[in-house]
Design an enzyme around this catalytic site. Structure first.
Site, PDB file in Angstrom:
ATOM      1  N   TYR A 142       1.285  -0.999  -0.062  1.00 61.76           N
ATOM      2  CA  TYR A 142       0.028   0.655   0.269  1.00 61.76           C
ATOM      3  C   TYR A 142       0.963   0.924   0.001  1.00 61.76           C
ATOM      4  CZ  TYR A 142      -3.963  -3.075   1.084  1.00 61.76           C
ATOM      5  OH  TYR A 142      -4.818  -3.835   0.957  1.00 61.76           O
ATOM      6  N   LYS A 191       3.332 -15.381   2.053  1.00 59.96           N
ATOM      7  CA  LYS A 191       3.267 -15.977   0.927  1.00 59.96           C
ATOM      8  C   LYS A 191       4.755 -16.196   0.713  1.00 59.96           C
ATOM      9  CE  LYS A 191       0.939 -17.237  -2.341  1.00 59.96           C
ATOM     10  NZ  LYS A 191      -0.207 -18.975  -2.350  1.00 59.96           N
ATOM     11  N   ASP A 224      -3.130 -17.492   1.556  1.00 63.94           N
ATOM     12  CA  ASP A 224      -4.750 -18.135   1.242  1.00 63.94           C
ATOM     13  C   ASP A 224      -5.226 -19.771   1.922  1.00 63.94           C
ATOM     14  OD1 ASP A 224      -2.132 -19.556   0.603  1.00 63.94           O
ATOM     15  OD2 ASP A 224      -2.052 -20.895  -1.372  1.00 63.94           O
ATOM     16  N   ASP A 248      -5.293  -6.754   5.899  1.00 59.21           N
ATOM     17  CA  ASP A 248      -6.068  -5.290   5.727  1.00 59.21           C
ATOM     18  C   ASP A 248      -8.205  -6.832   4.943  1.00 59.21           C
ATOM     19  OD1 ASP A 248      -8.392  -3.432   4.888  1.00 59.21           O
ATOM     20  OD2 ASP A 248      -7.155  -2.996   2.781  1.00 59.21           O
ATOM     21  N   ASP A 252     -11.068  -8.339   7.543  1.00 51.62           N
ATOM     22  CA  ASP A 252     -12.920  -7.669   6.782  1.00 51.62           C
ATOM     23  C   ASP A 252     -13.177  -9.306   7.587  1.00 51.62           C
ATOM     24  OD1 ASP A 252     -12.237  -5.131   6.483  1.00 51.62           O
ATOM     25  OD2 ASP A 252     -13.169  -5.006   4.758  1.00 51.62           O
TER      26      ASP A 252
END
Ligand code: NAD
Length: 358
Positions: A142, A191, A224, A248, A252
């Site tokens: 970001y 990852k 994942d 992020d 959620d």
């Protein structure tokens, strides 16, 4: 003790829910012998309307000088078409960066009284869950270099992810400290099978764990798989630590499986004691000014402030226990009424009930 708290009520339901949290803090002050001093500052839409700037310098200075900051929410349809520099969320990103807040803590807990709101299968709900996501907030993709250029297949866009050793070490320490205060288990999500930043992330998590926190059990999970495990078996998690973008998305997902965004608090922290505490929901313009908002997420954000900024664990426990008890007693605001045949309480009546329980 005396604590100075900066209040940013913001827009929509912000003023109602922050006032509820202030009443709860005052009650806690009375019961435990603390004085909380409150000062209001403008941010978001109301600051644009009042002084033409979503984050006035006075707000930055006031928050920096305070012991901690409590925020309602900002934004609303009135400002949706404003140019980027005059958008309410500019204030939100600006205050996080002005205060150097690089950690976001988001608990996601299933209240047994509200288990019927959980969208997961009954056998998963039965096991319950109570987890904490520690998200890195000021690094990664970001904040990396981005742009447009000519690529192999013609015009293309790119974003880059970079993490420094320092950024990973400091978020690792926050996560290990958090795990130490909870169940002693930390899951680092990355990852690492693909990304170099993730391989560095994993290396540093293990080094800090071995050298500084041998008592915390550290495990790794690929992002994942984590997205699947959160809905398959959320009870396996205690504390999760992850990068900005993965955090992020996963936070959620975690909030949704609790069944109500009106209940979930959050904390953003930096190196000092001063943090920014806010509910995870927005300004709910559809119900603003109608005394319908659920104040619980903001009240629990105030409890997090007591715990993480002021070290007042007993006081934070008292607020959390009061919230548990009103939910167990079947009291509900409209957003969590579910199939109950009782009339929903408004924001003020729910706050009154929590005060009585404290
Ligand atoms: P929202 O979270 O404000 O509302 C989504 C739905 O949940 C609405 O139906 C709302 O009535 C309900 N809701 C939210 N909080 C509630 C509460 N405490 N009690 C009862 N019901 C509640 O999200 P949105 O509608 O996407 O956004 C509205 C505005 O809020 C937008 O301007 C958005 O940019 C802003 N926003 C601000 C923040 C923030 O300040 N941190 C975060 C998200 C969205």
């Amino acid at each position: 003790m005396n604590y100075n708290i900066a209040l940013i009520k913001g827009d929509g339901i912000g003023p109602e829910i922050v006032s509820s949290a202030v009443r709860v803090l005052e009650k806690i002050g009375e019961r435990f012998g603390h004085t909380f001093n409150f000062t209001d500052y403008l941010m978001g839409g109301i600051a644009i309307d009042t002084c033409g700037n979503p984050l006035p310098q006075e707000t930055i200075d006031g928050c920096r000088a305070a012991d901690s900051v409590l925020l309602g929410a900002v934004g609303g349809p009135k400002w949706d078409k404003n140019p980027a520099a005059l958008r309410p969320e500019k204030g939100l990103l600006g205050i996080r960066s002005a205060l150097g807040l690089y950690t976001n803590l988001r608990p996601a807990k299933l209240y047994s009284a509200l288990s019927s709101e959980c969208p997961l299968r009954a056998d998963i709900v039965e096991k319950g869950f109570d987890l904490m996501i520690v998200r890195e907030l000021t690094g990664g993709i970001y904040f990396g270099e981005r742009g447009r250029r000519d690529g192999k297949y013609g015009p293309e866009a790119y974003d880059t992810e970079a993490y420094s050793v320092m950024e990973i070490e400091r978020i690792a320490r926050v996560a290990f400290e958090t795990a130490k205060k909870r169940g002693g288990r930390l899951m680092s999500i990355d990852k690492a099978n693909v990304l170099e930043t993730s391989r560095l992330w994993r290396e540093i998590m293990h080094r800090i764990g071995e050298e500084e926190y041998p008592e915390v059990v550290l495990s790794d999970m690929l992002v994942d798989n984590a997205a699947m495990q959160l809905v398959r078996c959320p009870s396996q998690f205690d504390v999760i630590v992850t990068s900005n973008m993965f955090g992020d998305i996963l936070s959620d997902e975690a909030s949704q499986i609790t069944g109500s965004i009106g209940l979930l608090p959050s904390a953003s922290l930096g190196d000092g004691k001063c943090g920014l505490y806010e509910p995870i929901h927005g300004s709910a313009p559809d119900i603003a000014g109608q005394d319908k908002a659920n104040p619980i997420a903001t009240i629990l954000s105030a409890a997090m402030m007591l715990r993480y900024s002021f070290g007042l664990a007993k006081e934070a426990d008292a607020i959390e226990a009061a919230v548990d008890s009103v939910l167990e007693a079947g009291l509900r605001t409209a957003d969590i009424i579910g199939t109950s045949d009782k009339a929903p309480l408004g924001c003020t009546a729910m706050t009154d009930a929590i005060l009585a329980a404290i």
